[in-house]
Design a protein around this motif. Structure first.
Motif, short mmCIF file in Angstrom:
data_model
loop_
_atom_site.label_atom_id
_atom_site.label_comp_id
_atom_site.label_asym_id
_atom_site.label_seq_id
_atom_site.Cartn_x
_atom_site.Cartn_y
_atom_site.Cartn_z
N UNK A 1 0.94 -38.86 50.17
CA UNK A 1 -0.20 -38.22 50.81
C UNK A 1 -0.78 -37.08 49.97
N UNK A 2 0.06 -36.19 49.49
CA UNK A 2 -0.47 -35.06 48.72
C UNK A 2 -1.20 -35.50 47.46
N UNK A 3 -0.60 -36.39 46.65
CA UNK A 3 -1.34 -36.87 45.48
C UNK A 3 -2.61 -37.61 45.84
N UNK A 4 -2.57 -38.35 46.96
CA UNK A 4 -3.76 -39.10 47.39
C UNK A 4 -4.92 -38.15 47.69
N UNK A 5 -4.64 -37.08 48.40
CA UNK A 5 -5.70 -36.14 48.73
C UNK A 5 -6.22 -35.43 47.48
N UNK B 1 -8.89 -40.61 59.27
CA UNK B 1 -7.58 -39.99 59.21
C UNK B 1 -6.99 -40.05 57.80
N UNK B 2 -6.58 -38.92 57.23
CA UNK B 2 -6.06 -38.92 55.85
C UNK B 2 -4.83 -39.79 55.66
N UNK B 3 -3.88 -39.77 56.61
CA UNK B 3 -2.67 -40.57 56.46
C UNK B 3 -3.01 -42.06 56.52
N UNK B 4 -3.86 -42.46 57.47
CA UNK B 4 -4.25 -43.87 57.55
C UNK B 4 -4.92 -44.32 56.27
N UNK B 5 -5.77 -43.47 55.71
CA UNK B 5 -6.45 -43.83 54.46
C UNK B 5 -5.46 -43.94 53.31
N UNK B 6 -4.52 -43.01 53.26
CA UNK B 6 -3.51 -43.04 52.20
C UNK B 6 -2.68 -44.32 52.28
N UNK B 7 -2.23 -44.66 53.49
CA UNK B 7 -1.44 -45.88 53.66
C UNK B 7 -2.28 -47.11 53.30
N UNK B 8 -3.55 -47.15 53.74
CA UNK B 8 -4.42 -48.27 53.41
C UNK B 8 -4.60 -48.40 51.89
N UNK B 9 -4.71 -47.27 51.22
CA UNK B 9 -4.84 -47.28 49.76
C UNK B 9 -3.63 -47.96 49.12
N UNK C 1 -2.78 -60.96 53.67
CA UNK C 1 -3.43 -60.23 54.76
C UNK C 1 -2.57 -59.01 55.08
N UNK C 2 -3.20 -57.87 55.14
CA UNK C 2 -2.51 -56.63 55.49
C UNK C 2 -2.98 -56.19 56.87
N UNK C 3 -2.04 -55.94 57.77
CA UNK C 3 -2.35 -55.45 59.11
C UNK C 3 -1.71 -54.08 59.27
N UNK C 4 -2.52 -53.06 59.42
CA UNK C 4 -2.00 -51.71 59.66
C UNK C 4 -1.52 -51.58 61.09
N UNK D 1 0.63 -32.33 43.78
CA UNK D 1 1.21 -33.68 43.68
C UNK D 1 2.44 -33.71 42.80
N UNK D 2 3.42 -34.49 43.25
CA UNK D 2 4.60 -34.72 42.42
C UNK D 2 4.54 -36.10 41.77
N UNK D 3 3.81 -37.01 42.39
CA UNK D 3 3.61 -38.34 41.80
C UNK D 3 2.15 -38.67 42.00
N UNK D 4 1.42 -38.89 40.93
CA UNK D 4 0.01 -39.20 41.05
C UNK D 4 -0.19 -40.70 41.23
N UNK D 5 -1.11 -41.10 42.12
CA UNK D 5 -1.37 -42.53 42.26
C UNK D 5 -2.02 -43.08 41.01
N UNK D 6 -1.77 -44.35 40.68
CA UNK D 6 -2.41 -44.94 39.51
C UNK D 6 -3.91 -45.01 39.69
N UNK D 7 -4.59 -45.11 38.58
CA UNK D 7 -6.05 -45.21 38.64
C UNK D 7 -6.45 -46.59 39.14
N UNK D 8 -7.04 -46.62 40.30
CA UNK D 8 -7.54 -47.87 40.87
C UNK D 8 -8.47 -47.50 42.00
N UNK D 9 -9.31 -48.43 42.47
CA UNK D 9 -10.25 -48.10 43.54
C UNK D 9 -9.53 -47.58 44.78
N UNK D 10 -10.14 -46.67 45.47
CA UNK D 10 -9.57 -46.17 46.71
C UNK D 10 -9.75 -47.17 47.83
N UNK D 11 -9.20 -46.85 49.01
CA UNK D 11 -9.26 -47.79 50.13
C UNK D 11 -10.66 -47.94 50.68
#
Length: 280
Positions: free
Chosen positions: A63-67, A77-85, A100-103, A270-280
């Motif tokens: 979550x922190x790196x995502x934001x 919702x930030x957490x929902x977006x982070x998980x979707x990402x 197929x991904x179902x949240x 952030x302690x781990x940065x997400x890789x470069x790719x399109x966001x959710x």
């Protein structure tokens, strides 16, 4: 575990586990067998699926790196977006498959949940779903008692985030995985269900087993905040506010009211940065 399932599981784990998630395979048939037809997943029984849950580490690792990465979209919702990402990254890692991904929060137009997350967690062996029916001669009379999942290592300090369905991948010989019954006695089950139903705000139901790790105080403060107020807690623009200019550095409100003299401390380091790719 069949070689194909082990290979797919490993690839999904490589994508998700560094960010504080866990992954558990199951057959659609196991899930459907426990539910009335209205809640069935409309896929062949042997279809392979994976249950995804988040551990306490997700908050710092994902979550922190995502934001900080500016993938956040407005007004949701930030957490929902982070998980979707991150679940979207699973789909991207299998371009040759129909995934197929179902949240956990998704619903059909009639408001029926697309997935009953706790049932899925139970059949996948991820966490034991304790329900009223698991208490012999229960003491609650006509009261409604909701069930709750308990993880053998994290107790209640985790969250079920969704299901990944691999359409066209069928594994008829996948052996079922029983969840660990970590609250085996009647007395402890009564305590767990009463704490969850009547005292859930004090967090004590989550310690039904001694967890390897709990949510940090920061994380508890975040999840204790009503969803409509979480953007303000993070210092992010509200729906009625103008968004910050893209070049302006983001600052975040501290979640811990221990240092009122510094109310806008940047806690999202952030302690781990997400890789470069399109966001959710």
């Amino acid at each position: 575990m069949e070689p194909l399932v082990a290979e797919l599981k490993q690839k999904i784990e490589d994508t998700l586990c560094p960010f504080g998630f866990e992954v558990y395979p199951f057959q659609v048939a196991w899930y459907n067998a426990l539910l009335p037809p209205a809640f069935h997943l409309p896929l062949p029984g042997p279809t392979l699926a994976f249950l995804v849950l988040s551990t306490p580490a997700m908050f710092d690792r994902a979550l922190k790196p995502f934001l900080q990465s500016r993938h956040l979209q407005p007004l949701t919702d930030p957490v929902d977006q982070c998980v979707a990402y991150h679940l979207g990254r699973v789909r991207e890692s299998f371009p040759e498959l129909q995934i197929e991904v179902i949240a956990d929060y998704e619903v059909h137009p009639n408001r029926r949940p697309k997935i009953l997350a706790q049932t899925a967690a139970h059949v996948a062996g991820a966490a034991y779903y304790y329900q009223r029916q698991d208490v012999e001669s229960d003491p609650w009379g006509t009261q409604h008692i909701a069930g709750v999942c308990i993880h053998p290592r994290f107790g209640g300090w985790f969250a079920i985030r969704g299901v990944v369905l691999l359409r066209g991948i069928e594994v008829p010989n996948l052996p079922p995985t029983e969840p660990v019954d970590c609250v085996p006695t009647r007395a402890d089950r009564i305590t767990l269900l009463e704490r969850f139903n009547f005292h859930w705000r004090d967090w004590t139901y989550r310690d039904a087993v001694t967890p390897q790790e709990r949510y940090s105080e920061e994380q508890k403060a975040y999840f204790s905040t009503p969803p409509a107020q979480r953007l303000a807690l993070l210092g992010l623009p509200q729906p009625s506010e103008e968004p910050s200019p893209p070049s302006q550095e983001l600052h975040f409100t501290t979640l811990l009211p221990k240092k009122p003299q510094n109310p806008r401390r940047g806690w999202l380091s952030p302690t781990v940065s997400p890789p470069i790719s399109p966001g959710p």
